[in-house]
Write a protein that holds these residues in place. Structure first.
Motif, PDB file in Angstrom:
ATOM      1  N   PHE A  90       0.850  -1.184   0.000  1.00 42.11           N
ATOM      2  CA  PHE A  90       0.000   0.000   0.000  1.00 42.11           C
ATOM      3  C   PHE A  90       0.889   1.239   0.000  1.00 42.11           C
ATOM      4  O   PHE A  90       1.980   1.234   0.548  1.00 42.11           O
ATOM      5  N   TYR A  91       0.366   2.310  -0.593  1.00 41.22           N
ATOM      6  CA  TYR A  91       1.161   3.520  -0.795  1.00 41.22           C
ATOM      7  C   TYR A  91       0.755   4.669   0.116  1.00 41.22           C
ATOM      8  O   TYR A  91       1.337   5.737   0.042  1.00 41.22           O
ATOM      9  N   GLY A  92      -0.223   4.426   0.967  1.00 35.32           N
ATOM     10  CA  GLY A  92      -0.655   5.452   1.903  1.00 35.32           C
ATOM     11  C   GLY A  92      -1.697   4.896   2.847  1.00 35.32           C
ATOM     12  O   GLY A  92      -2.255   3.812   2.627  1.00 35.32           O
ATOM     13  N   ILE A  93      -1.956   5.636   3.923  1.00 31.39           N
ATOM     14  CA  ILE A  93      -3.035   5.331   4.847  1.00 31.39           C
ATOM     15  C   ILE A  93      -4.172   6.295   4.521  1.00 31.39           C
ATOM     16  O   ILE A  93      -4.084   7.492   4.777  1.00 31.39           O
ATOM     17  N   GLY A  94      -5.203   5.794   3.910  1.00 28.22           N
ATOM     18  CA  GLY A  94      -6.292   6.662   3.507  1.00 28.22           C
ATOM     19  C   GLY A  94      -7.425   5.875   2.865  1.00 28.22           C
ATOM     20  O   GLY A  94      -7.215   4.748   2.421  1.00 28.22           O
ATOM     21  N   GLU A  95      -8.565   6.320   2.893  1.00 32.18           N
ATOM     22  CA  GLU A  95      -8.903   7.691   3.232  1.00 32.18           C
ATOM     23  C   GLU A  95      -9.352   7.737   4.680  1.00 32.18           C
ATOM     24  O   GLU A  95     -10.252   7.004   5.069  1.00 32.18           O
ATOM     25  N   PRO A 127       2.339   7.850   4.003  1.00 32.28           N
ATOM     26  CA  PRO A 127       1.636   9.134   4.099  1.00 32.28           C
ATOM     27  C   PRO A 127       0.163   8.935   4.443  1.00 32.28           C
ATOM     28  O   PRO A 127      -0.430   7.891   4.133  1.00 32.28           O
ATOM     29  N   LEU A 128      -0.419   9.951   5.062  1.00 35.32           N
ATOM     30  CA  LEU A 128      -1.841   9.967   5.385  1.00 35.32           C
ATOM     31  C   LEU A 128      -2.598  10.753   4.319  1.00 35.32           C
ATOM     32  O   LEU A 128      -2.140  11.813   3.892  1.00 35.32           O
ATOM     33  N   VAL A 129      -3.757  10.264   3.936  1.00 35.49           N
ATOM     34  CA  VAL A 129      -4.653  11.035   3.076  1.00 35.49           C
ATOM     35  C   VAL A 129      -5.895  11.336   3.900  1.00 35.49           C
ATOM     36  O   VAL A 129      -6.665  10.436   4.241  1.00 35.49           O
ATOM     37  N   ILE A 130      -6.056  12.608   4.237  1.00 36.62           N
ATOM     38  CA  ILE A 130      -7.021  13.020   5.257  1.00 36.62           C
ATOM     39  C   ILE A 130      -8.216  13.752   4.665  1.00 36.62           C
ATOM     40  O   ILE A 130      -8.073  14.740   3.939  1.00 36.62           O
ATOM     41  N   HIS A 131      -9.391  13.248   5.008  1.00 36.35           N
ATOM     42  CA  HIS A 131     -10.673  13.849   4.651  1.00 36.35           C
ATOM     43  C   HIS A 131     -11.183  14.648   5.845  1.00 36.35           C
ATOM     44  O   HIS A 131     -11.090  14.192   6.986  1.00 36.35           O
ATOM     45  N   CYS A 132     -11.723  15.834   5.593  1.00 39.76           N
ATOM     46  CA  CYS A 132     -12.317  16.608   6.686  1.00 39.76           C
ATOM     47  C   CYS A 132     -13.505  17.406   6.146  1.00 39.76           C
ATOM     48  O   CYS A 132     -13.359  18.165   5.181  1.00 39.76           O
ATOM     49  N   ARG A 133     -14.647  17.219   6.794  1.00 39.22           N
ATOM     50  CA  ARG A 133     -15.840  17.974   6.417  1.00 39.22           C
ATOM     51  C   ARG A 133     -16.578  18.399   7.678  1.00 39.22           C
ATOM     52  O   ARG A 133     -16.976  17.541   8.486  1.00 39.22           O
ATOM     53  N   GLU A 134     -16.679  19.695   7.847  1.00 43.70           N
ATOM     54  CA  GLU A 134     -17.352  20.277   9.014  1.00 43.70           C
ATOM     55  C   GLU A 134     -16.761  19.752  10.328  1.00 43.70           C
ATOM     56  O   GLU A 134     -17.484  19.506  11.286  1.00 43.70           O
ATOM     57  N   ALA A 135     -15.439  19.588  10.353  1.00 46.88           N
ATOM     58  CA  ALA A 135     -14.838  18.988  11.550  1.00 46.88           C
ATOM     59  C   ALA A 135     -13.391  19.414  11.751  1.00 46.88           C
ATOM     60  O   ALA A 135     -12.609  18.676  12.362  1.00 46.88           O
ATOM     61  N   TYR A 136     -13.016  20.602  11.288  1.00 42.61           N
ATOM     62  CA  TYR A 136     -11.622  21.018  11.445  1.00 42.61           C
ATOM     63  C   TYR A 136     -11.182  21.117  12.906  1.00 42.61           C
ATOM     64  O   TYR A 136     -10.047  20.730  13.229  1.00 42.61           O
ATOM     65  N   PRO A 137     -12.001  21.604  13.836  1.00 39.63           N
ATOM     66  CA  PRO A 137     -11.542  21.641  15.239  1.00 39.63           C
ATOM     67  C   PRO A 137     -11.186  20.253  15.761  1.00 39.63           C
ATOM     68  O   PRO A 137     -10.137  20.065  16.409  1.00 39.63           O
ATOM     69  N   GLU A 138     -12.028  19.263  15.445  1.00 38.07           N
ATOM     70  CA  GLU A 138     -11.760  17.900  15.901  1.00 38.07           C
ATOM     71  C   GLU A 138     -10.532  17.320  15.201  1.00 38.07           C
ATOM     72  O   GLU A 138      -9.700  16.659  15.833  1.00 38.07           O
ATOM     73  N   LEU A 139     -10.429  17.561  13.903  1.00 39.39           N
ATOM     74  CA  LEU A 139      -9.268  17.059  13.163  1.00 39.39           C
ATOM     75  C   LEU A 139      -7.976  17.602  13.743  1.00 39.39           C
ATOM     76  O   LEU A 139      -7.018  16.846  14.003  1.00 39.39           O
ATOM     77  N   LEU A 140      -7.928  18.896  13.958  1.00 39.39           N
ATOM     78  CA  LEU A 140      -6.705  19.516  14.465  1.00 39.39           C
ATOM     79  C   LEU A 140      -6.406  19.093  15.896  1.00 39.39           C
ATOM     80  O   LEU A 140      -5.235  19.002  16.281  1.00 39.39           O
ATOM     81  N   ASP A 141      -7.445  18.796  16.675  1.00 39.15           N
ATOM     82  CA  ASP A 141      -7.230  18.270  18.028  1.00 39.15           C
ATOM     83  C   ASP A 141      -6.527  16.917  17.976  1.00 39.15           C
ATOM     84  O   ASP A 141      -5.614  16.644  18.760  1.00 39.15           O
ATOM     85  N   VAL A 142      -6.963  16.065  17.058  1.00 40.35           N
ATOM     86  CA  VAL A 142      -6.347  14.737  16.938  1.00 40.35           C
ATOM     87  C   VAL A 142      -4.906  14.852  16.456  1.00 40.35           C
ATOM     88  O   VAL A 142      -4.008  14.146  16.944  1.00 40.35           O
ATOM     89  N   LEU A 143      -4.666  15.746  15.506  1.00 41.81           N
ATOM     90  CA  LEU A 143      -3.331  15.856  14.920  1.00 41.81           C
ATOM     91  C   LEU A 143      -2.337  16.600  15.803  1.00 41.81           C
ATOM     92  O   LEU A 143      -1.116  16.409  15.661  1.00 41.81           O
ATOM     93  N   ALA A 144      -2.820  17.434  16.710  1.00 39.84           N
ATOM     94  CA  ALA A 144      -1.943  18.310  17.497  1.00 39.84           C
ATOM     95  C   ALA A 144      -0.782  17.582  18.176  1.00 39.84           C
ATOM     96  O   ALA A 144       0.355  18.062  18.124  1.00 39.84           O
ATOM     97  N   PRO A 145      -0.995  16.423  18.799  1.00 41.79           N
ATOM     98  CA  PRO A 145       0.133  15.753  19.464  1.00 41.79           C
ATOM     99  C   PRO A 145       1.225  15.287  18.502  1.00 41.79           C
ATOM    100  O   PRO A 145       2.345  14.987  18.934  1.00 41.79           O
TER     101      PRO A 145
END
Length: 264
Positions: A90-95, A127-145
């Motif tokens: 596999f070439y990435g972790i996604g979606e 690499p990660l392939v990241i989907h985000c819809r109406e959830a940027y605060p939650e996404l950024l919370d998960v990624l912050a660490p």
């Protein structure tokens, strides 16, 4: 002819059952030499692998989409992990990602599933392939660490703009590109204006086929050959030739999807 990469296309889904081979060949004839296929969930892996094994220019990823997170998410995610460990390449972790547009019922579960898959990306150096819809605060919370993890790379798929603070936050992940698709061609889209604040060196092309077909195909089934229309629009946005767009976005894609065995 331009040499292009579609970094996000689902040509293995049922929408292409009647003409899949023709769609793939049309993409290659148009100059789209690499098709990266993000998985959806445990029910789609085999169809994706069958397509990718039939064509040298197709590259599979493995992941569990946030809208597939339901009451039975744990065993389903475990099955996806089994595929990751199965020996298939596999070439990435996604979606992967967050999607609270339709339903917020599994908000915390989506965050947990995303976090686990970020760890997969680091463990397997993919690499990660990241989907985000109406959830940027939650996404950024998960990624912050993980913000300081130099090994964490990927694409923020289907980037549609947002406020300056969100754009700055996404660009703060230095190993990530922004995936731009047909949305940039839509008449009412302000994405073009936002992209003028984003270096071309941080952009990759995608279609998200069968969704989000660009103008003049809007409302129809999307396909990878239509990524040319995205490149045309970006040439206007950045004030450069289509050749420059093709060359730079292709180089950007290969920075994310490192594959020493094949090159242009």
């Amino acid at each position: 002819m331009l040499t292009l990469v579609d970094t996000h296309t689902h040509l293995y889904t049922e929408e292409f059952d009647n003409d899949r081979e023709a769609v793939v060949e049309r993409a290659f004839r148009t100059g789209v030499q690499r098709l990266y296929m993000p998985n959806i969930d445990d029910t789609t892996v085999e169809a994706m692998l069958d397509l990718c094994e039939a064509h040298e220019g197709c590259y599979p990823m493995i992941g569990f989409h946030p809208t597939s997170v339901d009451a039975a998410w744990a065993p389903r995610l475990a099955r996806v992990k089994e595929w990751l460990q199965s020996g298939h390449r596999f070439y990435g972790i996604g979606e992967v990602g967050m999607d609270l547009y339709w339903d917020r019922t599994y908000r915390l579960e989506q965050m947990k599933v995303l976090d686990e898959q970020v760890q997969w990306a680091l463990q397997f150096r993919l690499p990660l392939v990241i989907h985000c819809r109406e959830a940027y605060p939650e996404l950024l919370d998960v990624l912050a660490p993980y913000r300081g993890e130099a090994e964490l790379t990927g694409i923020f798929h289907s980037f549609t703009g947002g406020d300056a603070e969100t754009v700055e936050a996404l660009l703060g992940y230095a190993g990530f590109m922004l995936g731009v698709n047909g949305v940039v061609t839509f008449k009412k889209s302000t994405l073009g204006e936002t992209l003028r604040t984003v270096p071309l060196e941080r952009i990759v092309l995608e279609t998200d086929s069968p969704y989000l077909a660009p103008v003049p195909y809007r409302g129809q089934r999307n396909e990878s050959s239509y990524v040319v229309k995205v490149a045309e629009k970006l040439a206007d946005v950045y004030g450069v030739s289509q050749e420059v767009i093709a060359r730079q976005t292709t180089a950007n894609a290969l920075k994310v999807f490192k594959n020493e065995e094949m090159s242009f």
